[in-house]
Write a protein that holds these residues in place. Structure first.
Motif, PDB file in Angstrom:
ATOM      1  N   ALA A  42      35.185  46.679  32.439  1.00 37.27           N
ATOM      2  CA  ALA A  42      34.360  47.357  33.426  1.00 37.27           C
ATOM      3  C   ALA A  42      33.471  46.352  34.140  1.00 37.27           C
ATOM      4  O   ALA A  42      33.085  45.335  33.569  1.00 37.27           O
ATOM      5  CB  ALA A  42      33.487  48.406  32.732  1.00 37.27           C
ATOM      6  N   LEU A  45      26.756  45.156  35.470  1.00 40.18           N
ATOM      7  CA  LEU A  45      25.676  44.875  36.411  1.00 40.18           C
ATOM      8  C   LEU A  45      24.851  43.696  35.922  1.00 40.18           C
ATOM      9  O   LEU A  45      24.405  43.666  34.772  1.00 40.18           O
ATOM     10  CB  LEU A  45      24.791  46.112  36.564  1.00 40.18           C
ATOM     11  N   LEU A  90      31.475  40.687  41.809  1.00 38.09           N
ATOM     12  CA  LEU A  90      31.527  41.725  42.828  1.00 38.09           C
ATOM     13  C   LEU A  90      30.133  41.989  43.377  1.00 38.09           C
ATOM     14  O   LEU A  90      29.173  42.156  42.619  1.00 38.09           O
ATOM     15  CB  LEU A  90      32.071  43.030  42.246  1.00 38.09           C
ATOM     16  N   GLN A 104      28.334  53.405  45.998  1.00 40.13           N
ATOM     17  CA  GLN A 104      28.294  51.969  46.237  1.00 40.13           C
ATOM     18  C   GLN A 104      29.521  51.517  47.018  1.00 40.13           C
ATOM     19  O   GLN A 104      30.620  51.997  46.808  1.00 40.13           O
ATOM     20  CB  GLN A 104      28.198  51.220  44.908  1.00 40.13           C
ATOM     21  N   PHE A 106      31.706  48.223  47.853  1.00 45.14           N
ATOM     22  CA  PHE A 106      31.971  46.939  47.238  1.00 45.14           C
ATOM     23  C   PHE A 106      32.632  45.970  48.207  1.00 45.14           C
ATOM     24  O   PHE A 106      33.447  46.367  49.063  1.00 45.14           O
ATOM     25  CB  PHE A 106      32.896  47.105  46.029  1.00 45.14           C
ATOM     26  N   GLY A 107      32.316  44.695  48.024  1.00 49.49           N
ATOM     27  CA  GLY A 107      33.073  43.642  48.668  1.00 49.49           C
ATOM     28  C   GLY A 107      34.356  43.375  47.892  1.00 49.49           C
ATOM     29  O   GLY A 107      34.574  43.953  46.827  1.00 49.49           O
ATOM     30  N   PRO A 108      35.198  42.481  48.404  1.00 49.07           N
ATOM     31  CA  PRO A 108      36.479  42.204  47.764  1.00 49.07           C
ATOM     32  C   PRO A 108      36.372  41.357  46.505  1.00 49.07           C
ATOM     33  O   PRO A 108      37.336  41.227  45.764  1.00 49.07           O
ATOM     34  CB  PRO A 108      37.264  41.453  48.847  1.00 49.07           C
TER      35      PRO A 108
ATOM     36  N   ASN B  31      24.611  62.649  38.139  1.00 48.81           N
ATOM     37  CA  ASN B  31      25.887  62.726  38.838  1.00 48.81           C
ATOM     38  C   ASN B  31      26.871  61.773  38.177  1.00 48.81           C
ATOM     39  O   ASN B  31      26.489  60.898  37.393  1.00 48.81           O
ATOM     40  CB  ASN B  31      25.716  62.368  40.327  1.00 48.81           C
ATOM     41  N   GLN B  33      30.515  59.522  39.187  1.00 48.42           N
ATOM     42  CA  GLN B  33      31.365  59.076  40.292  1.00 48.42           C
ATOM     43  C   GLN B  33      32.673  58.525  39.748  1.00 48.42           C
ATOM     44  O   GLN B  33      32.736  58.052  38.607  1.00 48.42           O
ATOM     45  CB  GLN B  33      30.652  57.961  41.083  1.00 48.42           C
ATOM     46  N   TYR B  35      35.715  55.731  40.868  1.00 46.76           N
ATOM     47  CA  TYR B  35      36.064  54.625  41.749  1.00 46.76           C
ATOM     48  C   TYR B  35      37.487  54.191  41.440  1.00 46.76           C
ATOM     49  O   TYR B  35      37.981  54.352  40.320  1.00 46.76           O
ATOM     50  CB  TYR B  35      35.132  53.424  41.535  1.00 46.76           C
ATOM     51  N   GLN B  37      40.177  50.736  41.842  1.00 41.79           N
ATOM     52  CA  GLN B  37      40.217  49.299  42.072  1.00 41.79           C
ATOM     53  C   GLN B  37      41.661  48.838  42.063  1.00 41.79           C
ATOM     54  O   GLN B  37      42.341  48.930  41.044  1.00 41.79           O
ATOM     55  CB  GLN B  37      39.430  48.534  41.004  1.00 41.79           C
ATOM     56  N   ARG B  41      40.861  43.230  43.581  1.00 41.00           N
ATOM     57  CA  ARG B  41      40.036  43.645  44.729  1.00 41.00           C
ATOM     58  C   ARG B  41      38.749  44.304  44.262  1.00 41.00           C
ATOM     59  O   ARG B  41      38.517  44.497  43.070  1.00 41.00           O
ATOM     60  CB  ARG B  41      40.819  44.643  45.594  1.00 41.00           C
ATOM     61  N   GLY B  42      37.895  44.643  45.225  1.00 43.28           N
ATOM     62  CA  GLY B  42      36.676  45.379  44.906  1.00 43.28           C
ATOM     63  C   GLY B  42      36.966  46.838  44.647  1.00 43.28           C
ATOM     64  O   GLY B  42      38.088  47.311  44.807  1.00 43.28           O
ATOM     65  N   LEU B  43      35.931  47.550  44.214  1.00 44.71           N
ATOM     66  CA  LEU B  43      36.085  48.968  43.925  1.00 44.71           C
ATOM     67  C   LEU B  43      35.884  49.799  45.184  1.00 44.71           C
ATOM     68  O   LEU B  43      35.113  49.428  46.069  1.00 44.71           O
ATOM     69  CB  LEU B  43      35.058  49.408  42.858  1.00 44.71           C
ATOM     70  N   HIS B  45      34.915  53.736  46.366  1.00 41.24           N
ATOM     71  CA  HIS B  45      34.390  55.023  45.921  1.00 41.24           C
ATOM     72  C   HIS B  45      35.360  56.141  46.288  1.00 41.24           C
ATOM     73  O   HIS B  45      35.836  56.219  47.414  1.00 41.24           O
ATOM     74  CB  HIS B  45      33.034  55.262  46.587  1.00 41.24           C
ATOM     75  N   LEU B  48      32.103  61.845  44.238  1.00 38.49           N
ATOM     76  CA  LEU B  48      30.892  62.015  43.436  1.00 38.49           C
ATOM     77  C   LEU B  48      30.753  63.496  43.096  1.00 38.49           C
ATOM     78  O   LEU B  48      30.925  64.344  43.972  1.00 38.49           O
ATOM     79  CB  LEU B  48      29.671  61.523  44.220  1.00 38.49           C
ATOM     80  N   ARG B  50      28.056  66.186  41.201  1.00 36.26           N
ATOM     81  CA  ARG B  50      26.697  66.303  40.691  1.00 36.26           C
ATOM     82  C   ARG B  50      26.700  67.118  39.409  1.00 36.26           C
ATOM     83  O   ARG B  50      27.624  67.881  39.134  1.00 36.26           O
ATOM     84  CB  ARG B  50      25.792  66.937  41.748  1.00 36.26           C
ATOM     85  N   PHE B  88      37.931  54.026  37.537  1.00 37.27           N
ATOM     86  CA  PHE B  88      36.723  53.928  36.728  1.00 37.27           C
ATOM     87  C   PHE B  88      35.822  55.135  36.978  1.00 37.27           C
ATOM     88  O   PHE B  88      35.619  55.522  38.139  1.00 37.27           O
ATOM     89  CB  PHE B  88      35.919  52.674  37.097  1.00 37.27           C
ATOM     90  N   LYS B  97      20.712  52.003  38.936  1.00 43.29           N
ATOM     91  CA  LYS B  97      21.680  51.426  38.009  1.00 43.29           C
ATOM     92  C   LYS B  97      22.831  52.391  37.769  1.00 43.29           C
ATOM     93  O   LYS B  97      22.616  53.574  37.529  1.00 43.29           O
ATOM     94  CB  LYS B  97      21.002  51.088  36.690  1.00 43.29           C
ATOM     95  N   THR B  98      24.043  51.872  37.833  1.00 42.96           N
ATOM     96  CA  THR B  98      25.250  52.646  37.551  1.00 42.96           C
ATOM     97  C   THR B  98      26.011  51.934  36.455  1.00 42.96           C
ATOM     98  O   THR B  98      26.154  50.720  36.491  1.00 42.96           O
ATOM     99  CB  THR B  98      26.125  52.749  38.810  1.00 42.96           C
ATOM    100  N   PHE B 100      29.593  51.608  34.527  1.00 41.44           N
ATOM    101  CA  PHE B 100      31.018  51.885  34.679  1.00 41.44           C
ATOM    102  C   PHE B 100      31.703  51.952  33.322  1.00 41.44           C
ATOM    103  O   PHE B 100      31.382  51.183  32.414  1.00 41.44           O
ATOM    104  CB  PHE B 100      31.682  50.789  35.524  1.00 41.44           C
ATOM    105  N   GLY B 101      32.662  52.848  33.221  1.00 42.95           N
ATOM    106  CA  GLY B 101      33.525  52.893  32.051  1.00 42.95           C
ATOM    107  C   GLY B 101      34.539  51.776  32.100  1.00 42.95           C
ATOM    108  O   GLY B 101      34.637  51.044  33.082  1.00 42.95           O
TER     109      GLY B 101
END
Lengths: 115, 110
Positions: A42, A45, A90, A104, A106-108, B31, B33, B35, B37, B41-43, B45, B48, B50, B88, B97-98, B100-101
């Motif tokens: 995962a 952060l 990231l 959020q 995200f960039g690549p 909530n 969310q 995502y 990936q 690459r990036g994630l 979204h 979401l 609630r 994810f 703060k989030t 992720f699993g």
């Protein structure tokens, strides 16, 4: 198109040699984040900025620093990279949502290799 | 410790089949969310939901949330090869703060 840009996409550095990763955004979001993601794990952060307010996660090593000179740019500095710092880094942004729920963007990512 | 745990870790299906991924979490949330990936690459979204919602749809995606069981599921209907990715779940952990699993790696065979 509004987006999050990371440079470089691939970075190779030597053990102990400082490296800086950059992130820019055209979304005008208040919040910017840096995550570290190792293979098949995962995203973790490292820290985030809310405007100029810096928030460091408790378990982020001192080796990792960040700068946000303006709304658009944020940098990740790794002062003395170790082999264990090899990962995908990231950058993400979010806006302050009145209703909550910080989606959020995200960039690549920048893939860092430490030799 | 991680807030979200996902199940299964990996899933391989044929194109056209449905894919279901589950997420469990430990503490109360505002909530949740999901995502996606793509490899390297990036994630991105996806959706979401609630804490006062039980189900939400977006195109071929259906997300459910059961706060009593602290779990959520993501259903992708009529999967396509292009759905191959890691998925994810992410929960809010206060402020911005989030967490992720660990993610579910989905492979859709053409």
């Amino acid at each position: 198109d509004a987006m999050v840009i990371q440079n470089p996409r691939y970075q190779v550095t030597q053990f102990g040699k400082p490296v800086t990763l950059s992130c820019s955004q055209t979304l005008n979001h208040n919040v910017m984040y840096w995550y570290q993601q190792k293979s098949s794990q995962a995203p973790k952060l490292l820290f985030h900025y809310y405007d100029k307010d810096f928030n460091n996660e408790a378990d982020t090593p001192d080796n990792f620093q960040s700068r946000r000179p303006n709304t658009s740019f944020c940098f990740l500095d790794i002062r003395s990279p170790g082999l264990g710092d090899a990962a995908m880094y990231l950058c993400a942004t979010s806006r302050v949502a009145v209703s909550g729920g910080n989606e959020q963007f995200f960039g690549p990512g920048t893939r860092l290799t430490v030799l | 410790s991680q807030q979200g745990e996902e199940d299964p870790q990996a899933l391989s299906i044929q194109e056209g089949e449905n894919a279901t991924m589950n997420c469990s979490y430990k503490t109360s949330i505002n909530n949740l969310q999901w995502y996606r990936q793509n490899s390297g690459r990036g994630l991105v979204h996806l959706i979401l939901i609630r804490s006062n919602e039980r189900e939400k749809h977006s195109g071929r995606l259906r997300v459910t949330l059961d706060t009593s069981k602290k779990s959520s599921s993501l259903l992708i209907t009529a999967s396509r090869a292009a759905d191959t990715a890691s998925y994810f779940c992410a929960t809010d952990a206060g402020g911005f703060k989030t967490i992720f699993g660990a993610g579910t790696r989905l492979f859709v065979k053409a």
